[in-house]
Design a protein around this motif. Structure first.
Motif, PDB file in Angstrom:
ATOM      1  N   THR A   1      31.654 -87.009 -27.685  1.00 18.55           N
ATOM      2  CA  THR A   1      31.961 -87.959 -26.615  1.00 18.55           C
ATOM      3  C   THR A   1      32.256 -87.186 -25.341  1.00 18.55           C
ATOM      4  OG1 THR A   1      34.313 -87.960 -27.105  1.00 18.55           O
ATOM      5  CG2 THR A   1      32.973 -89.582 -28.268  1.00 18.55           C
ATOM      6  N   PHE A   2      32.281 -87.910 -24.255  1.00 17.61           N
ATOM      7  CA  PHE A   2      32.590 -87.306 -22.969  1.00 17.61           C
ATOM      8  C   PHE A   2      34.079 -87.356 -22.666  1.00 17.61           C
ATOM      9  CE2 PHE A   2      28.123 -88.535 -22.332  1.00 17.61           C
ATOM     10  CZ  PHE A   2      27.618 -87.293 -22.007  1.00 17.61           C
ATOM     11  N   GLY A   3      34.853 -87.850 -23.571  1.00 19.91           N
ATOM     12  CA  GLY A   3      36.290 -87.911 -23.372  1.00 19.91           C
ATOM     13  C   GLY A   3      36.725 -89.318 -23.013  1.00 19.91           C
ATOM     14  N   PRO A   4      38.032 -89.516 -22.974  1.00 18.31           N
ATOM     15  CA  PRO A   4      38.528 -90.858 -22.680  1.00 18.31           C
ATOM     16  C   PRO A   4      38.282 -91.249 -21.225  1.00 18.31           C
ATOM     17  CG  PRO A   4      40.341 -89.304 -22.842  1.00 18.31           C
ATOM     18  CD  PRO A   4      39.100 -88.566 -23.241  1.00 18.31           C
ATOM     19  N   TYR A   5      37.995 -92.496 -21.032  1.00 18.82           N
ATOM     20  CA  TYR A   5      37.814 -93.096 -19.705  1.00 18.82           C
ATOM     21  C   TYR A   5      36.694 -92.450 -18.903  1.00 18.82           C
ATOM     22  CZ  TYR A   5      42.427 -94.766 -21.007  1.00 18.82           C
ATOM     23  OH  TYR A   5      43.465 -95.312 -21.672  1.00 18.82           O
ATOM     24  N   PHE A   6      35.657 -91.989 -19.587  1.00 20.56           N
ATOM     25  CA  PHE A   6      34.551 -91.326 -18.894  1.00 20.56           C
ATOM     26  C   PHE A   6      33.847 -92.282 -17.941  1.00 20.56           C
ATOM     27  CE2 PHE A   6      30.026 -90.207 -18.686  1.00 20.56           C
ATOM     28  CZ  PHE A   6      30.133 -88.988 -18.058  1.00 20.56           C
TER      29      PHE A   6
END
Length: 143
Positions: free
Chosen positions: A57-62
């Motif tokens: 994933t691109f991380g939280p809140y991407f």
């Protein structure tokens, strides 16, 4: 130890545990040959990535971060445009006044329509230009 032996030992280490003496041989061979050590670390990282169970994933809140960045870029662009036109608004106003002055000087009349070069484009229909209508019953009776 040859490069082929080091590679075979490394590949075996990926699938099954090595003995203490084999682990020491592999470690000393990797210390002695930095090129093979770089390849081994690259293949180890690649294998860990391929064996990962969870998706990357691109991380939280991407998505929110991307949208916020796009909006800030839009605002920056708007600010640049406003700054550019604020910088030259006096010059543009002077050019517009000069053009209107030249138009007034060279116009034949001194009214608003001649100053702004507004032309009357309305069409007046004369009685000769009226559309002929066709009455079916009238034409049928006359024949």
């Amino acid at each position: 130890m040859s490069q082929k032996e080091i590679e075979d030992l490394f590949l075996r280490s990926l699938d099954q545990p090595l003995s203490e003496s084999e682990m020491e041989k592999l470690a000393s061979a990797l210390r002695d040959n930095s090129g093979i050590a770089n390849d081994v670390s690259h293949y180890t990282n690649l294998r860990e990535t391929m064996l990962r169970k969870e998706p990357a994933t691109f991380g939280p809140y991407f998505a929110q971060k991307v949208i916020a960045r796009i909006q800030s870029v839009k605002e920056e662009l708007d600010n640049y445009i406003v700054f550019f036109f604020k910088k030259y608004q006096i010059a543009a106003l002077g050019v517009m006044i000069a053009l209107l002055t030249v138009n007034v000087v060279f116009s034949d009349q001194f009214d608003i329509t001649s100053i702004f070069d507004v032309q009357d484009t309305s069409v007046i229909n004369s009685p000769d230009d009226e559309i002929q209508t066709f009455n079916f019953l009238e034409n049928l009776a006359s024949e």
